[in-house]
Structure formats: C-alpha cells, structure tokens
Design an enzyme around this catalytic site. Structure first.
Site, PDB file in Angstrom:
ATOM      1  N   ASP A 285      -4.627 -15.482  10.866  1.00  0.00           N
ATOM      2  CA  ASP A 285      -4.895 -15.315   9.339  1.00  0.00           C
ATOM      3  C   ASP A 285      -6.455 -15.249   9.222  1.00  0.00           C
ATOM      4  OD1 ASP A 285      -4.538 -16.092   6.530  1.00  0.00           O
ATOM      5  OD2 ASP A 285      -5.721 -17.688   7.082  1.00  0.00           O
ATOM      6  N   GLU A 332      -4.607 -10.434  10.934  1.00  0.00           N
ATOM      7  CA  GLU A 332      -4.451 -10.134   9.444  1.00  0.00           C
ATOM      8  C   GLU A 332      -5.841  -9.742   9.020  1.00  0.00           C
ATOM      9  OE1 GLU A 332      -5.168 -10.615   5.700  1.00  0.00           O
ATOM     10  OE2 GLU A 332      -5.122 -12.802   6.365  1.00  0.00           O
ATOM     11  N   ASP A 385       1.137 -14.366  -0.266  1.00  0.00           N
ATOM     12  CA  ASP A 385      -0.022 -14.055  -1.389  1.00  0.00           C
ATOM     13  C   ASP A 385       0.575 -13.334  -2.153  1.00  0.00           C
ATOM     14  OD1 ASP A 385      -1.411 -16.294  -0.321  1.00  0.00           O
ATOM     15  OD2 ASP A 385      -2.805 -15.111   0.899  1.00  0.00           O
TER      16      ASP A 385
END
Length: 493
Positions: A285, A332, A385
C-alpha cells in the site's frame, strides 16, 4: 472482496464456511486470485489500515460456527448475542460487546486440551506475539485507552520490570489474546489451504504504515520518529488533491529511516516475512511513500501543512526483493506521482496499478486509458477507496460518463459498468481485479471507504444469496475469451 464483507449470521464475514463457499464461486467462475483487505485487528475508526498489530489476526474474523462444531461453544451461547440488525452492514459496536466474552468462554474449554499446540504456536510466533498479547491485556486493564495515555509510566514506556509485572498480573488476559491468535491462524491456514486446493491464490494488502496505537510502536519505539515521551513529532498523510481539498491526515507515526538503515531494515524484513506467511501475493500500500512521504506536523488538523521527505527507495525495495525472491509483489503506485516515483517502480520491476475509473475521471491528472496499459501491471476497476462502478457512473460528471461511453464504443442504453469490466478483462495488464460490488451491480450503498472521512466506512457486507447463479459461468466465459484462464502455477508471476 474483504473477508469482513462475506455473509454470516454473526455480524461480520469470517474464515469459515462462507469463505470456502466464496472460494468455490471463484473456482467455478474461472478466477485465480482473491484480493482481500488487511486482516489485522481493527482499531481507530474500525479501519483495517489502523491495526493494533502488523502481525496479528482480527478476532472478529474467527468463525464461530467452527468453534460450535469443535465443542468450544454452543449454538445457544452464540445465538444469545446481539450481532446487529442489518445483514448488509457490520455493527462494530455489537461485535466489540459480544465477541470477546465468547472467545474467553471458548478458551476456558480449550486451553488444557489444546495447550501443546498453543505452546508450539506461541514459540514459533514469540517475536511479535509476546508483546502483542501483553499490549492487548494492558489495554484492556486500562479500559481500552490508547497506550500513550496509560497512567502507569513504566509500562507505557515498556520498561522491562513493568513488562514482567503486568505479564504476571494479567496472565489470564495475556493467555486469552494468545489463544485468540491461535484460533485465528488455525482457521486462516485451513482456509488458505482450501483455496490453494481449488487453484485460488490470495492477494494480501500490506499497509505502508502501522497505527500509533499498536503493539509495534509501543514495543519498538526506536524505529519511529517519536519524542522522548513517545509522542510522534510528525505523522503520515497525503497532500491536497482534486478529491480531498485538505489532503488526507492519516495520523500514523513515521519511520526513522536513518535508524532503520543502520539496522539493515530488520523491522521491515520481519514484517514482510510475516505477511509472506499469510498471502501468496503482497500488495504494498502507498508504494510511492517509499520514494518520498508526506510528513505532517503532529497536532495539525489537516494535511495541508505537510512537506515531502525522501524515503529509502531502492535501498529497501531491492533488499526486500533479494531477501524474498519467491514473493510476488504488486506496487500500489497511485497518488501524487513524480518522475522519481516512476523511476523507483521501473528500477524495481514491480507491476504497478491501473485504475479504470481514473481513465475517465477528468479530475485525475494521470493517463489511465486502457489502451496504454502494459503487461507488467495490474488493472483494477477501482480500489477499496473508490466507489463501485455503478456508484461512480451515478456520481461522475455527465461529460466524464459520456467520454467513457465514447471511448468504449457503447450506446446510451448499454451497460457501462459491464463495458468497463470487459475493458479490464481485455487490457494488456497481466492481472485484472474487480470489486465484487461491480459484479453484483451495486452502487454507493456498497462503497467500502471514502478517503478523508471518519465514520460510515468499512461496513459493507454481501447479503446471503446475493450472487446470482448466472454470474459464475458468465465470468468463466469472459475469462476464457480474454485468455486469462491459465492455472495458478502458470501465471506470469
């Protein structure tokens, strides 16, 4: 598809029968990968990205039906607990009120019987489990408050004498939290083995930061930028953009990268090793934060006062790759991208992420049009998200929706959500991942997280029977038509 979002009669998705049923669905649908959210114990805001531990499993995900079948609980005991009244939403307050008493009851019935296995589990995980179990026991002792507010300074500062004192004083609770982890990992390994036997691998998510209120920061504060009283000097976030005018203030403590480097990044290598025991593929992430990260002064109310600070870059990324050569990683690489971030991705050789929603969102400065995707990338309809595709279509500017239809060559009456899914299937990206909500045709009511907001997130659940019988063969046909139906062992990575 988050584990928490699976159906179950006990308030939240678990590692039990419904998880295996979802694996069965994936296998019938010709799918080879199941991507999930972090499975750590959730803390502030119920977010899986604010966990009490970088290693531990979430007690809420332990399957109670399995405990009933093994004689550790009775159905009457489990059914007597209120788990919430909306099967499409997780009620975290109800879980907190009802879960731990049941797990404590299970411990009283299993401890002596399972003690040899529990001891073996403890010894193989002692490096993190000893501090985590004590952390949770002390946290419970002080009414659940954040460890920086514990009234006993000696245990707050992790003094060895206090550690030994509280470990003895709170031994029943320490044992409880060891037992809970034993249950979680026993069930996790069973589920992962079941998935592997069906040809389904699990993609896990590694949050770049850990929570301030975690055993990780409490027990090893030297790895973080904290003052002498163990308070953060700077905290994590991201700068303002078209989606969040004030930026996002995450509040996580920042790493002391200089100190980490002197230690050979040992803390990070331990963390990656822990994640590699859980997942077949790891998504890192906020990968761009390894090149440069946004540091916000502690106490600020938003992220606007932050500034960029250089991170470890290839010094760390290359070390991870050399240490774990068999671990497949997805970077990511979303957010504020610079040439330096792009160079880090290129130097690493890791696949980045392409988000289909961004291709048609006029607020997004990057180029995410599907025809530009390369093989060494992962295509997503959206992340946790983002809204589901239907929600994006309903909420997007009409001009953006019209541009998407024009690009995809479909008419007004055609299903734009499915056309975007097909674009993902047909892209050159090595891997294509869609939110389950997209396949179910759900809208904003099924959004998992809205960044920059507190409350109302991480709640969505798939209701029982929500997957139509026609979906698996449809996905299998689409997968085969787009030449994505190779077995797990023959995947490019």
């Amino acid at each position: 598809m988050p584990v928490s979002a699976l159906p179950s009669p006990y308030g939240i998705g678990t590692l039990g029968q419904e998880a295996r049923a979802f694996v069965d669905f994936l296998a019938r649908a010709g799918q080879r990968w199941w991507q999930i959210l972090p499975v750590g114990p959730t803390g502030y805001g119920d977010s899986p990205y604010q966990s009490f531990s970088a290693y531990a499993g979430n007690p809420y995900l332990i399957d109670l039906q399995t405990l009933i079948e093994s004689g550790l609980l009775t159905r009457e005991e489990v059914d007597a607990v209120f788990w919430g009244d909306d099967p499409a939403r997780v009620d975290y307050a109800a879980l907190f009120a009802g879960r731990f008493d049941l797990l404590e009851l299970a411990k009283t019935r299993a401890w002596e019987r399972e003690l040899p296995k529990i001891c073996e589990f403890y010894e193989s995980n002692r490096r993190w489990l000893a501090d985590y179990a004590l952390f949770m026991a002390v946290k419970r002792h002080f009414g659940g408050i954040m460890w920086t507010q514990w009234p006993d300074e000696a245990i707050r500062l992790h003094k060895q004498e206090a550690v030994e004192h509280y470990r003895d004083l709170l031994r029943p609770d320490v044992e409880l939290f060891v037992f809970i982890q034993y249950l979680f990992f026993t069930q996790w390994e069973a589920l992962r083995g079941y998935a592997a036997a069906k040809g389904v691998g699990i993609i896990g998510d590694l949050p770049i930061y850990v929570s301030m209120d975690s055993s990780d920061v409490w027990a090893e504060p030297e790895y973080f930028l904290l003052d002498a009283d163990r308070r953060p000097e700077w905290v994590a976030g991201v700068p303002p953009d078209a989606f969040c005018a004030g930026g996002q203030l995450w509040g996580n403590p920042l790493y002391d990268w200089d100190y980490l480097k002197t230690r050979g990044y040992d803390w990070w290598l331990r963390r990656i090793e822990g994640a590699s025991r859980l997942y077949d593929v790891l998504r890192i992430d906020h990968f761009r934060g390894l090149e440069s990260f946004w540091a916000v002064p502690f106490g600020d109310q938003d992220a606007m006062g932050g500034h960029w600070v250089k991170g470890p870059g290839m010094d760390l990324v290359g070390l991870i790759q050399r240490t774990f050569p068999q671990l497949a990683i997805i970077a990511e690489d979303l957010g504020y991208l610079t040439d330096d971030v792009r160079k880090l991705l290129e130097d690493s050789g890791l696949p980045g992420m392409k988000v289909l929603q961004f291709a048609f969102d006029s607020r997004e400065p990057g180029n995410y049009l599907p025809h530009t995707y390369t093989e060494n990338s992962t295509c997503y309809t959206g992340t946790h998200d983002n809204p589901p595709l239907k929600g994006w279509i309903e909420d997007a500017a009409p001009a953006d929706v019209a541009a998407a239809r024009a690009y995809l060559g479909i008419k007004e009456q055609d299903d734009l959500s499915w056309a975007m899914l097909k674009a993902g299937y047909e892209s050159r990206s090595d891997l294509f991942v869609a939110q389950m909500q997209d396949y179910l045709g759900l809208g904003m009511e099924a959004r998992m997280n809205a960044p920059g907001t507190l409350g109302g997130n991480w709640l969505w659940r798939m209701t029982p029977g929500a997957i139509p019988a026609s979906l698996a063969p449809r996905l299998a046909a689409e997968t085969a038509a787009s030449h994505r139906a190779q077995p797990l062992e023959h995947q490019a990575w």
